[in-house]
Design a protein around this motif. Structure first.
Motif, PDB file in Angstrom:
ATOM      1  N   GLY A   1       0.618  -1.292   0.250  1.00 54.35           N
ATOM      2  CA  GLY A   1       0.478  -0.148   0.224  1.00 54.35           C
ATOM      3  C   GLY A   1       0.878   1.164  -0.033  1.00 54.35           C
ATOM      4  N   GLY A   2      -0.043   1.943  -0.702  1.00 56.78           N
ATOM      5  CA  GLY A   2       0.590   3.224  -0.362  1.00 56.78           C
ATOM      6  C   GLY A   2       0.474   4.611  -0.138  1.00 56.78           C
ATOM      7  N   ARG A   3       0.636   5.807  -0.526  1.00 55.35           N
ATOM      8  CA  ARG A   3       0.098   6.841   0.054  1.00 55.35           C
ATOM      9  C   ARG A   3      -1.563   6.788  -0.366  1.00 55.35           C
ATOM     10  NH1 ARG A   3       3.528  11.275   0.310  1.00 55.35           N
ATOM     11  NH2 ARG A   3       3.987  11.572  -1.312  1.00 55.35           N
ATOM     12  N   GLY A   4      -1.992   6.252  -1.509  1.00 57.50           N
ATOM     13  CA  GLY A   4      -3.271   6.528  -1.435  1.00 57.50           C
ATOM     14  C   GLY A   4      -4.194   5.474  -0.806  1.00 57.50           C
ATOM     15  N   THR A   5      -3.286   4.440   0.247  1.00 58.12           N
ATOM     16  CA  THR A   5      -4.116   4.341   1.635  1.00 58.12           C
ATOM     17  C   THR A   5      -4.552   5.543   3.010  1.00 58.12           C
ATOM     18  OG1 THR A   5      -2.514   3.907   3.061  1.00 58.12           O
ATOM     19  CG2 THR A   5      -3.282   2.101   1.249  1.00 58.12           C
ATOM     20  N   ARG A   6      -4.394   6.583   2.802  1.00 58.28           N
ATOM     21  CA  ARG A   6      -4.337   7.020   3.855  1.00 58.28           C
ATOM     22  C   ARG A   6      -3.985   6.694   5.216  1.00 58.28           C
ATOM     23  NH1 ARG A   6      -8.687   8.566   0.459  1.00 58.28           N
ATOM     24  NH2 ARG A   6      -9.960   8.214   2.254  1.00 58.28           N
ATOM     25  N   GLY A   7      -3.373   5.685   5.338  1.00 60.56           N
ATOM     26  CA  GLY A   7      -3.252   5.319   6.574  1.00 60.56           C
ATOM     27  C   GLY A   7      -3.612   4.519   6.727  1.00 60.56           C
ATOM     28  N   ASP A   8      -4.477   3.526   6.117  1.00 62.65           N
ATOM     29  CA  ASP A   8      -5.331   3.372   5.829  1.00 62.65           C
ATOM     30  C   ASP A   8      -4.966   1.585   5.490  1.00 62.65           C
ATOM     31  OD1 ASP A   8      -8.420   1.024   7.394  1.00 62.65           O
ATOM     32  OD2 ASP A   8      -9.215   2.352   6.262  1.00 62.65           O
ATOM     33  N   PHE A   9      -4.717   0.569   6.373  1.00 59.61           N
ATOM     34  CA  PHE A   9      -4.047  -0.245   5.850  1.00 59.61           C
ATOM     35  C   PHE A   9      -5.187  -1.302   5.482  1.00 59.61           C
ATOM     36  CE2 PHE A   9       0.582  -0.730   4.007  1.00 59.61           C
ATOM     37  CZ  PHE A   9       0.069   0.786   3.588  1.00 59.61           C
ATOM     38  N   THR A  10      -6.510  -1.159   6.083  1.00 56.78           N
ATOM     39  CA  THR A  10      -6.892  -2.773   7.054  1.00 56.78           C
ATOM     40  C   THR A  10      -7.149  -3.206   5.540  1.00 56.78           C
ATOM     41  OG1 THR A  10      -8.374  -1.157   7.736  1.00 56.78           O
ATOM     42  CG2 THR A  10      -8.759  -2.987   7.576  1.00 56.78           C
ATOM     43  N   SER A  11      -7.879  -2.968   4.437  1.00 56.17           N
ATOM     44  CA  SER A  11      -7.737  -3.251   2.886  1.00 56.17           C
ATOM     45  C   SER A  11      -6.288  -4.790   2.322  1.00 56.17           C
ATOM     46  CB  SER A  11      -8.378  -2.797   1.997  1.00 56.17           C
ATOM     47  OG  SER A  11      -7.847  -1.478   2.048  1.00 56.17           O
ATOM     48  N   ILE A  12      -5.747  -3.844   2.580  1.00 57.15           N
ATOM     49  CA  ILE A  12      -4.388  -4.604   2.307  1.00 57.15           C
ATOM     50  C   ILE A  12      -4.170  -5.849   3.139  1.00 57.15           C
ATOM     51  CG2 ILE A  12      -1.427  -3.451   2.092  1.00 57.15           C
ATOM     52  CD1 ILE A  12      -3.204  -1.682   0.115  1.00 57.15           C
ATOM     53  N   GLU A  13      -4.288  -4.958   4.555  1.00 57.56           N
ATOM     54  CA  GLU A  13      -3.855  -6.428   4.828  1.00 57.56           C
ATOM     55  C   GLU A  13      -5.181  -7.548   4.716  1.00 57.56           C
ATOM     56  OE1 GLU A  13      -4.063  -4.808   9.559  1.00 57.56           O
ATOM     57  OE2 GLU A  13      -2.457  -4.279   9.408  1.00 57.56           O
ATOM     58  N   ALA A  14      -6.178  -7.223   4.223  1.00 59.38           N
ATOM     59  CA  ALA A  14      -7.069  -8.083   4.451  1.00 59.38           C
ATOM     60  C   ALA A  14      -7.027  -9.309   2.967  1.00 59.38           C
ATOM     61  CB  ALA A  14      -8.361  -7.844   4.224  1.00 59.38           C
ATOM     62  N   LEU A  15      -5.889  -8.640   2.148  1.00 56.97           N
ATOM     63  CA  LEU A  15      -5.874  -9.207   1.016  1.00 56.97           C
ATOM     64  C   LEU A  15      -4.860  -9.824   1.494  1.00 56.97           C
ATOM     65  CD1 LEU A  15      -6.951  -9.917  -1.543  1.00 56.97           C
ATOM     66  CD2 LEU A  15      -5.263  -8.183  -2.478  1.00 56.97           C
ATOM     67  N   ALA A  16      -3.717  -9.536   2.135  1.00 56.81           N
ATOM     68  CA  ALA A  16      -3.167 -10.365   2.166  1.00 56.81           C
ATOM     69  C   ALA A  16      -2.770 -11.561   3.256  1.00 56.81           C
ATOM     70  CB  ALA A  16      -1.580  -9.521   2.597  1.00 56.81           C
ATOM     71  N   ASP A  17      -3.488 -11.292   3.740  1.00 57.36           N
ATOM     72  CA  ASP A  17      -4.373 -12.436   4.856  1.00 57.36           C
ATOM     73  C   ASP A  17      -5.120 -13.915   3.951  1.00 57.36           C
ATOM     74  OD1 ASP A  17      -3.209 -11.624   7.317  1.00 57.36           O
ATOM     75  OD2 ASP A  17      -5.091 -10.741   7.745  1.00 57.36           O
ATOM     76  N   ALA A  18      -5.846 -13.314   2.655  1.00 51.07           N
ATOM     77  CA  ALA A  18      -6.017 -14.225   1.521  1.00 51.07           C
ATOM     78  C   ALA A  18      -6.060 -14.996   1.071  1.00 51.07           C
ATOM     79  CB  ALA A  18      -7.209 -12.880   1.553  1.00 51.07           C
ATOM     80  N   LEU A  19      -4.553 -14.019   0.510  1.00 47.34           N
ATOM     81  CA  LEU A  19      -3.872 -14.735  -0.365  1.00 47.34           C
ATOM     82  C   LEU A  19      -2.153 -15.010   0.304  1.00 47.34           C
ATOM     83  CD1 LEU A  19      -3.607 -11.602  -2.965  1.00 47.34           C
ATOM     84  CD2 LEU A  19      -4.850 -14.215  -3.210  1.00 47.34           C
ATOM     85  N   GLY A  20      -2.399 -15.079   2.211  1.00 43.38           N
ATOM     86  CA  GLY A  20      -1.157 -15.690   2.744  1.00 43.38           C
ATOM     87  C   GLY A  20       0.159 -15.169   2.567  1.00 43.38           C
ATOM     88  N   GLY A  21      -0.246 -13.899   1.892  1.00 42.15           N
ATOM     89  CA  GLY A  21       1.221 -12.558   1.412  1.00 42.15           C
ATOM     90  C   GLY A  21       1.126 -11.612   2.876  1.00 42.15           C
ATOM     91  N   ALA A  22       2.684 -11.614   2.708  1.00 40.86           N
ATOM     92  CA  ALA A  22       3.071 -10.391   3.138  1.00 40.86           C
ATOM     93  C   ALA A  22       2.458  -8.874   2.756  1.00 40.86           C
ATOM     94  CB  ALA A  22       4.749 -10.501   3.135  1.00 40.86           C
ATOM     95  N   THR A  23       2.652  -8.142   4.225  1.00 37.06           N
ATOM     96  CA  THR A  23       2.201  -6.465   3.080  1.00 37.06           C
ATOM     97  C   THR A  23       3.278  -5.738   3.379  1.00 37.06           C
ATOM     98  OG1 THR A  23       2.697  -6.226   5.487  1.00 37.06           O
ATOM     99  CG2 THR A  23      -0.421  -6.746   4.785  1.00 37.06           C
TER     100      THR A  23
END
Ligand SMILES: Cc1cc2nc3c(=O)[nH]c(=O)nc-3n(C[C@H](O)[C@H](O)[C@H](O)COP(=O)(O)OP(=O)(O)OC[C@H]3O[C@@H](n4cnc5c(N)ncnc54)[C@H](O)[C@@H]3O)c2cc1C
Ligand SMILES: Nc1ncnc2c1ncn2[C@@H]1O[C@H](COP(=O)(O)O)[C@@H](O)[C@H]1O
Lengths: 357, 259
Positions: free
Chosen positions: A241-263
Motif C-alpha cells: 500500500g502507498g499514500r493512496g491508503t491514507r494510512g488505512d491498511f485494513t484492506s491491504i492486510e485483508a487481501l494479504a491474509d486472503a492470499l497468505g502473503g506479506a504486506t
C-alpha cells in the motif's frame, strides 16, 4: 585453487542466508573461506576454536562449501564493559588479519565477497582502502575467470536499468553482491539439496580492537516485533500500500491474509509513519521478487519500481489511469482501492468455497 | 560545532539516464543535473546540527564545472560556505579517487562531524563515506535516521531490519543519513538572496596535495567492458472499475493460478 574469502554476516546472531549464498558463489572462483566474527571476546577464557558460533551455524557454513572457517574473536572487549563491538570496523580488522597471514606467492590474488547490506558496504569500502583493492557493488553474478581477464562480474546500474560487465584491474578485489541475489542462491542450493561434502578446518583468530571501533557505543538496541505474516523477502505474495491508503491498511492486510502473503509499503507510507521501515519496497528499501506483487494506492515511481519490477506477476489498483505503475502491471484496475480490494477479498473467499480449497 | 556536508551533483533520477560507449560512463547533460536527492537529507541534518549548536555548515563537492550547482543549492538552504573541488585530471575517477580527494578536503577543513548521504543516486555504491572514514581513521555511523548531540558526543538513531538502535560516538565522526530522516527544507527568498553573498572556494588537486596519478581514468581500479539496457516490463491488461473491479481482480488471480 586459491582461496576466496567470504565475510559472514550474522544480523540476528545467526549466519544469514545471504552469507551462505555468498559461500556457494565463492565456490565458482576458488576455495571458499568463511570469516566469522564471534560475539565472545577472546579474553573470556574460552578455548574452543569456534567459541561464540553455534554448532548449527558451523554445519550450515560447511554445507555451503566453506573449506575453512576463520573465527575472529575480539581482544580487549567484554560485553559487560558497555563498550560494544562495532562489527563494521572489527570485521574489517578480522578480514585484513586473515588475508595478511595467508598471502603467499601462490596466492597473490585476494578476493573477498561481502553482502550489500549497510554493514557489508562499510566493510567493503574500508577493506578496499586497506588492501588497495578494486571494489564492485550491486553484483548479480560472478563470471568465469580466465588467465588474462582478471575478475569479471555482472552488476546492475542506474536503478537496475542496465546490466554491466565490470572487470577488476587489480589483483585484489572486494565483490559486494546484492543481498537478495545471494539469498536466492542459497534458497536454490537448499531446493536442489546438493550440498558440498567438506569438513572445514576451523581456525581461531585474535582480533585486537582499534581506537575508532571503541569510539562507538550502543546506547540502546530494541529488537523488532516479528509479525506473524511471512517475511517480506521470502513471501510468495506481497500486497503493498502507498499514500493512496491514507494510512488505512485494513484492506491491504485483508487481501494479504486472503492470499497468505506479506504486506509492504511505499516510501510515502513509511515516511508518513503508517508502516515500519522494514516493510518498504524500493531503492532505499527492500528488493522483492515474489510470484505476485499487488500495488494499491502506489503511483509506481522509478524508485519504487526498482524494488518490485522483477516480480513474476504485478497487479495494480490505482485511481489515476496515468499512474506509472500501470506501465509495468500485468493486470490493472483503475479504481478506488477501498472498494476494489474488499470486493476482491470477498470474491476470493467465494471462489475458494466453490472450488473447495 | 563545525559540520561538513558532502553533496554530489547527479543526473535527475526521475528522467531517462543512460551509459555511453566506449567507457560506459554516465551520459551527462547540464540541465538535468541536480543535487543527489539523498544528499538533501544529509544537508538537512547538517543544518539542524549547526542550528542547535551555533555551528556552521560547509558544503563540499567534487566534480566538473557544473557540479558547483550542488554547493549552490546547499548555500541557498542555509550552509555557510562551500568548496568545489575541480580538476581536469579527475575525469574518469572511481570511488577510491573520489574518497582520496574528499578525505584530503576534510583534513584541510578539520570539522567535528562529516555528514553524507546513504548513497548517491547515480553510482549508488555507498562506499565513498566508508572509504573516507578508513582514510581518516574515523568511526562511521552509517544509515542513520536522526542525528542528535549534546555538543560533546554525537548520538544517532537508526532503524534496521532487525530493530532500532541508538548509538553514540565521540567526534570527529562521519555519519550517513537515510531518506527516513527529517524532510529537507525548501530555500526561502531570504536564504536565496543571502546565498549570493557567500563564498564558494574552488580547489584543485594541487591545493590538496594530491598527485594527479592517484585519480582519473588511469588510476581506476575497475573498468567497464560492456553495458546493456535491461528490457523493461511491458503493460498488460488495464481496465476501469465499473463496479466489478474486485471480482475481475480475483478472476485474474484464479486464471493465473495464484489463488
Ligand atoms: C533517492 C530516492 C530513493 C527512493 N526510494 C524509494 C523506495 O525505496 N521506495 C519507494 O516506494 N519510494 C522511494 N522513493 C520515493 C519515490 O520517488 C516516491 O515518492 C514514492 O514511491 C511515492 O509513494 P506512493 O506511490 O505511495 O505515493 P504517491 O506517488 O503520492 O502515489 C499515491 C498514489 O495513490 C493513488 N491513490 C490515491 N487514492 C487512492 C485510492 N483511494 N484508491 C486507489 N489509488 C489511490 C494516487 O492516484 C497515486 O497514484 C525514493 C525517492 C528518492 C529520491
Ligand atoms: N563527487 C562527490 N562529491 C561530494 N560528495 C560525494 C561525491 N561522491 C559521493 N559523495 C558523498 O558520498 C555519499 C555516498 O555516495 P556513493 O558512495 O557514491 O554512493 C553521497 O551521498 C555523498 O554525500
Amino acid at each position: 585453487m586459491s582461496s576466496v574469502y567470504v565475510l559472514i554476516d550474522r544480523p540476528h546472531g545467526e549466519v544469514s542466508e545471504a552469507a551462505l549464498g555468498l559461500l556457494t558463489l565463492a565456490g565458482q572462483w576458488g576455495d571458499p573461506v568463511a570469516i566469522v566474527l564471534s560475539e565472545r571476546a577472546s579474553d573470556e577464557g574460552c578455548d574452543r576454536d569456534s567459541a561464540g558460533i553455534e554448532p548449527s551455524e558451523m554445519v550450515a557454513l560447511s554445507r555451503a562449501g566453506a573449506v575453512e572457517i576463520i573465527v575472529a574473536r575480539p581482544v580487549g572487549v567484554s560485553p559487560e564493559s558497555g563498550c560494544v563491538v562495532h562489527s563494521g570496523e572489527l570485521m574489517t580488522d578480522a578480514a585484513t588479519a586473515a588475508l595478511s597471514e595467508r598471502r603467499t606467492a601462490a596466492e597473490l590474488a585476494d578476493v573477498v565477497l561481502a553482502s550489500g547490506t549497510p554493514e557489508g558496504r562499510e566493510i567493503a569500502g574500508r577493506l578496499a582502502v586497506r588492501l588497495k583493492a578494486a571494489v564492485i557493488t550491486d553484483v548479480v553474478a560472478l563470471l568465469p575467470v580466465t588467465s588474462d581477464s582478471g575478475f569479471r562480474v555482472k552488476k546492475t546500474a542506474l536503478a537496475d536499468a542496465f546490466e554491466v560487465i565490470v572487470r577488476s584491474t587489480r589483483r585484489a578485489a572486494v565483490i559486494v553482491v546484492a543481498p537478495e541475489v545471494a539469498s536466492a542462491v542459497w534458497a536454490k542450493t537448499c531446493e536442489t539439496a546438493v550440498f558440498r561434502d567438506v569438513v572445514p578446518r576451523v581456525r581461531p583468530l585474535k582480533c585486537p580492537l582499534r581506537m575508532g571501533t571503541s569510539a562507538i557505543r550502543v546506547v540502546e538496541r530494541r529488537a523488532r516485533d516479528m509479525s506473524e505474516r511471512p517475511d517480506l523477502s521470502k513471501a510468495k505474495v506481497v500486497v503493498a500500500g502507498g499514500r493512496g491508503t491514507r494510512g488505512d491498511f485494513t484492506s491491504i492486510e485483508a487481501l494479504a491474509d486472503a492470499l497468505g502473503g506479506a504486506t509492504a509499503a511505499s516510501w510515502a507510507a513509511v515516511s508518513a509513519g503508517w508502516c515500519s521501515a522494514d516493510r518498504q519496497v524500493g531503492q532505499t528499501g527492500q528488493r522483492v521478487s515474489p510470484r505476485l506483487y499487488v500495488a494499491a494506492g502506489i503511483s509506481g515511481s522509478v524508485h519504487h519500481r526498482v524494488g518490485m519490477q522483477d516480480s513474476q506477476v504485478v497487479v495494480a489498483v490505482n485511481k489515476d489511469p496515468d499512474a506509472p505503475i500501470f506501465g509495468i502491471a500485468d493486470f490493472g484496475i483503475v479504481g478506488d482501492l477501498f472498494t476494489v480490494l474488499p470486493q476482491a477479498v470477498e470474491e476470493i473467499a467465494r471462489i475458494r468455497g466453490r472450488i473447495g480449497t | 560545532m563545525k559540520v561538513v556536508v558532502l553533496v554530489k551533483c547527479v543526473p535527475d533520477s526521475q528522467l531517462a539516464r543512460s551509459l555511453v560507449a566506449p567507457k560506459w560512463n554516465m551520459k551527462r547533460c547540464d540541465v538535468s543535473e541536480i543535487v543527489s536527492e539523498l544528499d538533501e537529507y544529509a544537508l538537512e541534518e547538517a543544518l539542524r546540527l549547526a542550528e542547535t549548536h551555533s555551528g556552521s555548515v560547509t558544503a563540499v563537492t567534487v566534480g566538473p564545472a557544473r557540479a558547483v550547482k550542488a554547493v549552490e543549492t546547499a548555500l541557498q538552504r542555509g550552509a555557510e560556505s562551500g568548496v568545489h573541488i575541480m580538476d581536469d585530471a579527475l575525469a574518469g575517477s572511481d570511488v577510491v579517487a573520489t574518497a582520496v580527494v574528499l578525505s584530503a578536503a576534510v583534513r584541510r577543513l578539520c570539522p567535528d562531524v562529516v555528514i553524507a548521504g546513504m548513497a548517491s543516486t547515480d553510482s549508488g555504491t555507498s562506499l565513498v563515506p566508508s572509504m573516507i572514514a578508513e582514510m581518516l581513521g574515523w568511526p562511521l555511523l552509517g544509515c542513520v535516521d536522526e542525528v542528535l548531540t549534546d555538543g560533546s558526543v554525537l548520538r544517532v538513531r537508526r532503524e534496521r531490519d532487525h530493530g532500532l538502535e541508538v548509538l553514540e560516538a565521540s567526534m570527529p565522526v562521519i555519519v550517513t543519513v537515510t531518506d527516513r530522516a527529517s524532510e529537507p527544507r525548501f530555500p526561502s527568498f531570504r536564504t536565496i538572496l543571502a546565498a549570493k553573498r557567500k563564498t564558494i572556494h574552488s580547489w584543485s588537486l594541487s591545493d590538496l596535495g594530491i598527485c594527479s596519478s592517484e585519480v582519473g581514468w588511469d588510476a581506476a581500479r575497475t573498468s567497464v567492458e560492456s553495458a546493456v539496457e535491461r528490457p523493461s516490463r511491458g503493460a498488460g491488461h488495464i481496465e476501469k472499475d465499473e463496479g466489478h473491479g474486485g471480482i475481475r481482480l480475483a478472476e485474474f488471480l484464479l486464471e493465473r493460478n495464484l489463488l
